[in-house]
Design a protein around this motif. Structure first.
Motif, PDB file in Angstrom:
ATOM      1  N   CYS A  36     -37.506   2.018 -15.855  1.00 36.01           N
ATOM      2  CA  CYS A  36     -36.923   3.353 -15.955  1.00 36.01           C
ATOM      3  C   CYS A  36     -35.428   3.251 -15.689  1.00 36.01           C
ATOM      4  N   ASN A  38     -33.753   5.791 -14.502  1.00 38.35           N
ATOM      5  CA  ASN A  38     -33.492   6.602 -13.313  1.00 38.35           C
ATOM      6  C   ASN A  38     -34.100   5.916 -12.097  1.00 38.35           C
ATOM      7  N   ASP A  39     -33.753   6.438 -10.945  1.00 41.76           N
ATOM      8  CA  ASP A  39     -34.306   5.923  -9.687  1.00 41.76           C
ATOM      9  C   ASP A  39     -34.543   7.127  -8.780  1.00 41.76           C
ATOM     10  N   CYS A  40     -35.435   8.024  -9.234  1.00 37.99           N
ATOM     11  CA  CYS A  40     -35.590   9.323  -8.573  1.00 37.99           C
ATOM     12  C   CYS A  40     -36.071   9.185  -7.127  1.00 37.99           C
ATOM     13  N   PHE A  42     -37.948  11.057  -5.578  1.00 39.85           N
ATOM     14  CA  PHE A  42     -39.348  11.477  -5.416  1.00 39.85           C
ATOM     15  C   PHE A  42     -40.297  10.672  -6.294  1.00 39.85           C
ATOM     16  N   CYS A  43     -39.813   9.611  -6.920  1.00 39.90           N
ATOM     17  CA  CYS A  43     -40.648   8.872  -7.870  1.00 39.90           C
ATOM     18  C   CYS A  43     -41.892   8.326  -7.181  1.00 39.90           C
ATOM     19  N   ARG A  45     -43.364   5.775  -7.717  1.00 43.17           N
ATOM     20  CA  ARG A  45     -43.288   4.331  -7.480  1.00 43.17           C
ATOM     21  C   ARG A  45     -42.796   4.037  -6.072  1.00 43.17           C
ATOM     22  N   PHE A  87     -45.872   4.794 -15.397  1.00 37.69           N
ATOM     23  CA  PHE A  87     -44.961   4.556 -14.291  1.00 37.69           C
ATOM     24  C   PHE A  87     -43.501   4.578 -14.717  1.00 37.69           C
ATOM     25  N   GLY A  88     -43.224   4.184 -15.946  1.00 34.22           N
ATOM     26  CA  GLY A  88     -41.837   4.064 -16.380  1.00 34.22           C
ATOM     27  C   GLY A  88     -41.491   5.071 -17.462  1.00 34.22           C
ATOM     28  N   ASN A 118     -37.867  11.321 -19.282  1.00 35.88           N
ATOM     29  CA  ASN A 118     -36.699  11.748 -18.498  1.00 35.88           C
ATOM     30  C   ASN A 118     -35.583  12.289 -19.395  1.00 35.88           C
TER      31      ASN A 118
END
Ligand code: SF4
Length: 217
Positions: A36, A38-40, A42-43, A45, A87-88, A118
């Motif tokens: 991904c 992004n690196d949210c 709240f992710c 993961r 997941f991604g 996203n």
């Protein structure tokens, strides 16, 4: 898992899903990548500490042929929707995604298709990708997350920086010309009521549709 179903926040293979219930309609989810851009904060993961221990974490990305092989074995008379999710970020594998959407629409034309994204695919590929989905995608669900570029960046920590927010909104506008249903989403427990209202006003101003979705534990 590449192809799976979900129930109350848990993930099941198609075989497990049929063992649990052989009759009810269900969604079929397709997981193409862990990657991904992004690196949210709240992710799943991160917050579920699932990462590499999760059944959704792919040891390697599946080929189109491998996904089609699993799809052929699915109980299509019970499938109410096919969702590219996982997941991604599915659009990072754009050519495979489009090929699989074409396969689904060719083999099972009455089953609706949805992409959870996203919305940064046009930044990732450096071109307008919305026309790629014409005639093969029924619903695009795009993560809005916030009402301003600054709040969005604080939540998503996008690899594209502060400009990711506007690019995501522009992608949503492009998709409206090619996909029957386009929704922007925010998560109820992540956003306060006044922030949800600001998101609604933003979407109204740009002719976009907002959906407030529940937080997935
Ligand atoms: S866009 Fe989705 S997959 Fe990517 S970091 Fe954010 S929540 Fe995780």
């Amino acid at each position: 898992m590449i192809v799976y179903t979900t129930e109350h926040g848990k993930y099941f293979s198609v075989a497990e899903s049929l063992e649990r219930d052989a009759h009810s309609p269900r969604g079929l989810y397709i997981n193409l990548t862990n990657r991904c851009d992004n690196d949210c904060v709240f992710c799943l993961r991160q917050t579920k500490q699932m990462a590499e221990s999760s059944s959704l974490w792919l040891k390697r990305e599946p080929t189109v042929e491998e996904v089609e092989c699993e799809l052929r074995a699915a109980p299509w008379d019970l499938i109410k929707e096919v969702v590219f999710c996982g997941f991604g970020e599915p659009t990072l594998r754009l050519s495979e995604l489009v090929e699989l959407l074409n396969w689904i629409k060719r083999e099972h034309p009455t089953v609706p298709t949805r992409l959870n994204t996203n919305g940064l695919g046009e930044l990732a590929h450096g071109r307008v990708i919305a026309p790629d989905f014409e005639g093969i995608l029924d619903v695009a669900s795009i993560s809005l997350n916030a009402s301003t570029a600054e709040k969005y960046y604080a939540l998503t920590r996008s690899s594209y920086g502060i400009g990711a927010f506007e690019a995501m909104l522009t992608f949503a506008e492009h998709m409206k010309g090619h996909v029957p249903t386009v929704v922007l989403t925010i998560v109820d427990k992540v956003s306060a009521p006044d922030e949800i209202e600001r998101c609604r006003q933003l979407c109204d101003a740009r002719g976009l549709t907002l959906r407030v979705r529940p937080f997935e534990k």
